[in-house]
Write a protein that holds these residues in place. Structure first.
Motif, PDB file in Angstrom:
ATOM      1  N   ASP A 241       7.481  29.774 -27.685  1.00  0.00           N
ATOM      2  CA  ASP A 241       7.890  30.641 -28.794  1.00  0.00           C
ATOM      3  C   ASP A 241       9.252  30.164 -29.284  1.00  0.00           C
ATOM      4  OD1 ASP A 241       7.928  32.693 -30.621  1.00  0.00           O
ATOM      5  OD2 ASP A 241       8.809  34.145 -29.226  1.00  0.00           O
ATOM      6  N   SER A 242       9.403  30.004 -30.581  1.00  0.00           N
ATOM      7  CA  SER A 242      10.679  29.545 -31.130  1.00  0.00           C
ATOM      8  C   SER A 242      10.809  30.003 -32.572  1.00  0.00           C
ATOM      9  CB  SER A 242      10.791  28.023 -31.049  1.00  0.00           C
ATOM     10  OG  SER A 242       9.779  27.414 -31.845  1.00  0.00           O
ATOM     11  N   LEU A 252      14.378  22.515 -38.123  1.00  0.00           N
ATOM     12  CA  LEU A 252      14.848  22.517 -36.743  1.00  0.00           C
ATOM     13  C   LEU A 252      14.346  23.774 -36.045  1.00  0.00           C
ATOM     14  CD1 LEU A 252      18.590  21.431 -37.240  1.00  0.00           C
ATOM     15  CD2 LEU A 252      16.657  19.990 -36.569  1.00  0.00           C
ATOM     16  N   GLN A 253      14.084  23.629 -34.769  1.00  0.00           N
ATOM     17  CA  GLN A 253      13.672  24.787 -33.962  1.00  0.00           C
ATOM     18  C   GLN A 253      14.831  25.238 -33.080  1.00  0.00           C
ATOM     19  OE1 GLN A 253      10.161  23.365 -31.873  1.00  0.00           O
ATOM     20  NE2 GLN A 253       8.830  24.429 -33.321  1.00  0.00           N
ATOM     21  N   TYR A 254      14.938  26.562 -32.908  1.00  0.00           N
ATOM     22  CA  TYR A 254      15.977  27.108 -32.036  1.00  0.00           C
ATOM     23  C   TYR A 254      15.424  28.365 -31.350  1.00  0.00           C
ATOM     24  CZ  TYR A 254      16.768  30.467 -35.840  1.00  0.00           C
ATOM     25  OH  TYR A 254      16.610  31.433 -36.798  1.00  0.00           O
ATOM     26  N   ASN A 255      16.183  28.871 -30.385  1.00  0.00           N
ATOM     27  CA  ASN A 255      15.743  30.028 -29.583  1.00  0.00           C
ATOM     28  C   ASN A 255      14.360  29.776 -28.959  1.00  0.00           C
ATOM     29  OD1 ASN A 255      18.076  31.401 -30.138  1.00  0.00           O
ATOM     30  ND2 ASN A 255      17.178  32.706 -31.728  1.00  0.00           N
ATOM     31  N   GLN A 256      14.195  28.574 -28.444  1.00  0.00           N
ATOM     32  CA  GLN A 256      12.894  28.237 -27.861  1.00  0.00           C
ATOM     33  C   GLN A 256      12.735  28.871 -26.483  1.00  0.00           C
ATOM     34  OE1 GLN A 256      11.174  24.226 -28.334  1.00  0.00           O
ATOM     35  NE2 GLN A 256      11.110  24.133 -26.097  1.00  0.00           N
ATOM     36  N   ALA A 257      11.580  29.469 -26.245  1.00  0.00           N
ATOM     37  CA  ALA A 257      11.270  30.088 -24.953  1.00  0.00           C
ATOM     38  C   ALA A 257       9.897  29.612 -24.508  1.00  0.00           C
ATOM     39  CB  ALA A 257      11.295  31.613 -25.058  1.00  0.00           C
TER      40      ALA A 257
END
Length: 354
Positions: A241-242, A252-257
């Protein structure tokens, strides 16, 4: 000023926490000081204190069982002496941890404190049994199997546990090794099942072989350590999940879980296995014995519809995951979730016989 208990519990057997809701007393005092103390003759562990005000000269202290359970879970206690004081009046009795409501005639001093009287176990797995103290440290082990002439034979052994210890633990490999000992002069080629007895208590373990099984260690309804082998299939699921944003014309992807879960579908279950798994999924403390280690896990998404239809076999499905926020990489193979033959069962349990 006099304070007298109205519904004091009986002392003829341990009081189950699940059956101990409230304690009432009559008093002519305008205020009653309440104290709950574990092991008053030893540690004198003050569990709780408060002040209650009577109504019509009666004071009631409620939900005592839940209060004691919380404290016992924190301390890893199965049973102990508890004293409750209402001002100058006091009463002491033995309390046995119990999450479930049991039959009124249940006697926890005459049975092993486990989920069922029969279990299926595998090589490289483990056994742990808790019980009441009957002033003996002797356990009897009867091992049944086939001898060198392929005839049914029984081997009997006697072991002792540590003083003041009311839980006994074995690795299954230890039990199998007992079936053939030159010191005793008797030997089994194969082991079918074995029974462990203490005082009048007895539990049977069937030794089975499956290509894949998982061993879970958990705290059962009596807050006692118990092991259960679960046979079935496991599906590993990985979810990512991001959030995304464009930066300088690029995404760009961030807060990846990353979340990794394991969906377990059991093989057909006997009634005894159903009882064990129901306590497993209800436990507040669960570990998976994977490889050479034990990992804390949580269970969710339980699907258990148990019926009394003789034409079908019951099964359960549940999802578990390791408690770590980051994914735990045990191995690239799901089969590595099984306990290995070099697991701590091989060494940890030996001192029990010292």
């Amino acid at each position: 000023m006099a304070t007298t208990f109205i519904n004091a519990p009986l002392n003829n057997r341990p009081v189950l926490t699940s059956a101990f809701y409230s304690l009432r007393a009559t008093t002519d005092s305008p205020k009653v000081r309440v104290e709950v103390i574990r092991d008053p003759a030893g540690e004198s562990d003050a569990m709780f204190s408060t002040e209650l005000y009577p109504s019509g000269n009666i004071v009631e202290f409620s939900d005592i069982g839940s209060l004691i359970e919380t404290h016992f879970r924190e301390k890893g206690i199965i049973w102990d002496t508890v004293e409750i004081r209402f001002n100058e009046a006091s009463i002491a009795f033995t309390v046995l941890y119990c999450d479930f409501i049991l039959d009124p005639d249940f006697d926890g001093t005459e049975t092993f404190l486990c989920a069922s009287g029969v279990s299926e176990v595998h090589r490289n797995s483990a056994i742990s049994l808790a019980h009441w103290d009957h002033d003996t440290d002797e356990y009897r082990i009867q091992i049944v199997g086939l001898d060198s002439q392929h005839k049914t034979a029984v081997v009997e052994r006697t072991v002792r546990h540590k003083k003041n210890s009311y839980e006994i633990s074995f690795s299954v490999n230890q039990i199998i090794a007992m079936a053939c000992d030159a010191e005793y002069g008797d030997c089994l080629d194969t082991v079918s099942y074995f029974a462990i007895s203490y005082a009048s208590m007895r539990k049977i373990f069937h030794l089975v072989e499956h290509p894949f099984f998982l061993t879970f260690c958990f705290r059962n309804m009596f807050n006692a350590t118990e092991y259960v082998d679960v046979v079935g299939t496991v599906i590993r699921k990985t979810a990512v999940d991001s959030e995304s944003a464009f930066c300088g014309g690029n995404i760009l992807q961030y807060n990846q879980a990353v979340t990794r879960t394991y969906e377990m579908s059991t093989a057909p279950l006997t009634d005894d296995q159903v009882r064990e798994l129901e306590q497993l999924v209800c436990s507040r403390s669960i570990k998976l014995c994977a490889g050479d280690y034990e990992y804390d896990v949580v269970i969710s998404d339980l699907s258990a519809e148990i019926d009394n239809n003789d034409e079908g076999l019951n099964a359960m499905k549940f999802t578990f995951r390791f408690v770590n926020k980051r994914p735990l990489l045990v191995s690239s193979e799901i089969k590595a979730l099984m306990p290995s033959d070099s697991h701590i069962f091989s060494n940890q349990f030996t001192p029990e016989f010292a």
